[in-house]
Design an enzyme around this catalytic site. Structure first.
Site, mmCIF file in Angstrom:
data_model
loop_
_atom_site.group_PDB
_atom_site.id
_atom_site.type_symbol
_atom_site.label_atom_id
_atom_site.label_comp_id
_atom_site.label_asym_id
_atom_site.label_seq_id
_atom_site.Cartn_x
_atom_site.Cartn_y
_atom_site.Cartn_z
ATOM 1 N N LYS A 173 0.674 -1.089 -0.165
ATOM 2 C CA LYS A 173 -0.041 -0.070 -0.058
ATOM 3 C C LYS A 173 0.795 1.131 -0.054
ATOM 4 O O LYS A 173 2.021 1.232 0.585
ATOM 5 C CB LYS A 173 -0.733 0.224 1.395
ATOM 6 C CG LYS A 173 -2.023 0.785 1.158
ATOM 7 C CD LYS A 173 -3.225 0.225 0.549
ATOM 8 C CE LYS A 173 -4.384 1.222 0.212
ATOM 9 N NZ LYS A 173 -5.565 0.387 -0.485
ATOM 10 N N ASP B 37 -6.986 4.528 -4.722
ATOM 11 C CA ASP B 37 -7.908 4.441 -3.225
ATOM 12 C C ASP B 37 -8.176 5.698 -3.238
ATOM 13 O O ASP B 37 -8.466 6.584 -3.766
ATOM 14 C CB ASP B 37 -6.745 3.841 -2.320
ATOM 15 C CG ASP B 37 -7.302 3.405 -0.913
ATOM 16 O OD1 ASP B 37 -7.737 2.295 -0.889
ATOM 17 O OD2 ASP B 37 -7.294 4.360 0.101
#
Ligand code: NDP
Ligand code: 2IT
Length: 444
Positions: free
Chosen positions: A126, A166
């Protein structure tokens, strides 16, 4: 002290000021107790849990860029490459002022198990930055994305680490980042997913997280003798996940009555108009206060409140810890049947406990929102074979992945005597594949 507790205490001690990361680790480790107990000697000997909870690598970097007034701005960027046991690191990039290392680590940790649950060969990672896209001009967004990618490009690649969208990173940002990666590295390769359809993107990726959320929820409800059709649904958020969750819920015959952004929420008793929502959020990039101009009979409320509305199914699709114990109590009092997480970790741990104790079917994000990253992996496949699949092919693959995923977590919960506990099922099923690969690859 048990091995699980030892590892958890150490993580808290060695990673202070990262409460969201501690929360994510605790939830997973608590679920894994029966599996760990059955293998304690070997796991301790190999420091399996210590290796699982510590990222393989975490990168933090400076992002200088020049705003429209000629002022130099500096943001902080991150990429956490958490676990590559089952495939290249894969996970999104969050652009939001609240981003810090702990947030990115919690998301990267969750991503390991989510990606494993898809059944596809992708590891967990991430990234993101503490950049606030709100109020920035298109040129400022471009300059930020180019500076961000100038540094990030050193660490990623189609076979090593493949970022995606995201919060705050959508099609526009992915486009600017892809252009800069190609310029620097000279490679036209599948290094990012969520790309535009004209340069290697996959059909259905835009819709995938929201659609997948509905596919798995529908399967779970059917399995337990219910149907999504005819249900009243509350959704939080008004971004990528929320919009396509609302769209698919409507297609499946449900009525969606709420959505929200960080300023307030909408109640539309006649059902959210998804075309209006798309125009406001995707085209005009406006606030939800505009919704009333399209639907005069709807209500706009400042602040929090979507979970105070009577509904059968709730889909939190905004951000972490947005559905609290008080919200869970309201939902239960109003007769909710199921809660499925479109966002990552949107439900606080005490709220999850309360929902489960009150027999609400609860699907955790690492299972329920896995359709996004699963379709990202399908985009990687298409890039590798230099082909683009039809909408129907990508959508039917997504649906079968989500249906299989439900049965995988349901089976894992049953195997350990926790029938219907999909939190435990998801953590255990996700863990089993990763551990098998880690064991096979030795102490690395
Ligand atoms: P978007 O940026 O498209 O939308 C985010 C939405 O959530 C916006 O409505 C935003 O409101 C709201 N929101 C964000 N932060 C907060 C906050 N701190 N408080 C209140 N509301 C907030 O993001 P996505 O829809 O892509 O992501 C939503 C969630 O889903 C995240 O948890 C993400 O990690 C998760 N997720 C996303 C996937 C994807 O494919 N995009 C895949 C799997 C999970 P505002 O505009 O006012 O900020
Ligand atoms: O949280 C997530 O799964 C995402 N933001 C999507 C990740 C991806 O690589 O598509």
């Amino acid at each position: 002290m048990s091995y699980v507790d030892e590892v958890y205490e150490r993580i808290v001690r060695e990673n202070p000021n990262e409460p969201e990361f501690h929360q994510a680790v605790k939830e997973v480790l608590d679920s894994l107790r029966p599996v760990v107990q059955a293998n304690e000697e070997q796991f301790r000997r190999d420091a399996l849990l210590e290796r699982l909870v510590n990222p393989e690598r975490q990168i933090k970097f400076r992002i200088p860029w020049i705003d429209d007034n000629g002022n130099v701005q500096v943001n902080t960027g991150y990429r956490v490459q958490f676990n590559s046991a089952i495939g290249p690191y894969k996970g999104g990039l969050r652009l939001h002022p609240s981003v810090n290392l702990g947030i990115i680590k919690f998301l990267g940790f969750e991503q390991i198990f989510k990606n494993s649950l898809t059944g596809l060969p992708i590891g967990g990672g991430k990234g993101g930055a503490d950049f606030d896209p709100k109020g920035k001009s298109d040129r400022e967004i471009m300059k930020f994305c180019q500076s961000f990618m100038t540094e990030l490009s050193k660490y990623i690649g189609a076979d090593t680490d493949v970022p995606a969208g995201d919060i705050g990173t959508g099609a526009r940002e992915i486009g600017y980042m892809y252009g800069q990666y190609k310029r620097i590295r000279g490679l036209f390769e599948g290094v990012l997913t969520g790309k535009g359809l004209s340069y290697g993107g996959s059909l259905v990726r835009t819709e995938a997280t929201g659609y997948g959320l509905l596919y798995i929820t529908e399967e779970m409800l059917l399995h337990n003798g219910h149907d999504i059709k005819g249900k009243t649904v509350a959704v939080s958020g008004a971004g990528n996940v929320a919009i396509y969750a609302i769209e698919k819920a409507i297609q499946l015959g449900a009525k969606v009555v709420t959505c929200s952004d960080s300023n307030g929420w909408v109640y539309d008793p006649d059902g959210i108009d998804v075309a209006a929502l798309k125009e406001i959020k995707e085209v005009k990039r406006q606030r939800l206060t505009e919704y009333k101009n399209y639907r005069p009979d709807s209500e706009y409320h400042e602040g929090k409140g979507v979970w105070s509305v009577k509904c059968d199914v709730a889909f939190p699709c905004a951000t972490q810890n947005e559905l609290t114990l008080d919200d869970a109590k309201l939902l239960v009092a109003n007769g909710v049947t199921a809660v499925a997480e479109g966002a990552n970790m949107p439900t606080t741990p005490d709220a999850v406990d309360y929902l489960q104790e009150n027999n609400v079917y609860f699907l955790p994000g690492k299972a329920a929102n896995a359709g996004g990253v699963a379709t990202s992996a399908l985009e990687m496949s298409q890039n590798s074979e230099r082909l683009q699949w039809s909408f129907e092919k990508a959508d039917s693959k997504l649906k079968s992945i989500m249906v299989d995923l439900f049965h995988r977590i349901d089976g894992a919960a049953k195997k350990y005597g926790m029938d219907g506990n999909y939190v435990a099922g998801a953590n255990i099923a996700g863990f089993e594949k990763v551990v098998d690969a880690m064991n096979a690859q030795g102490i690395v």
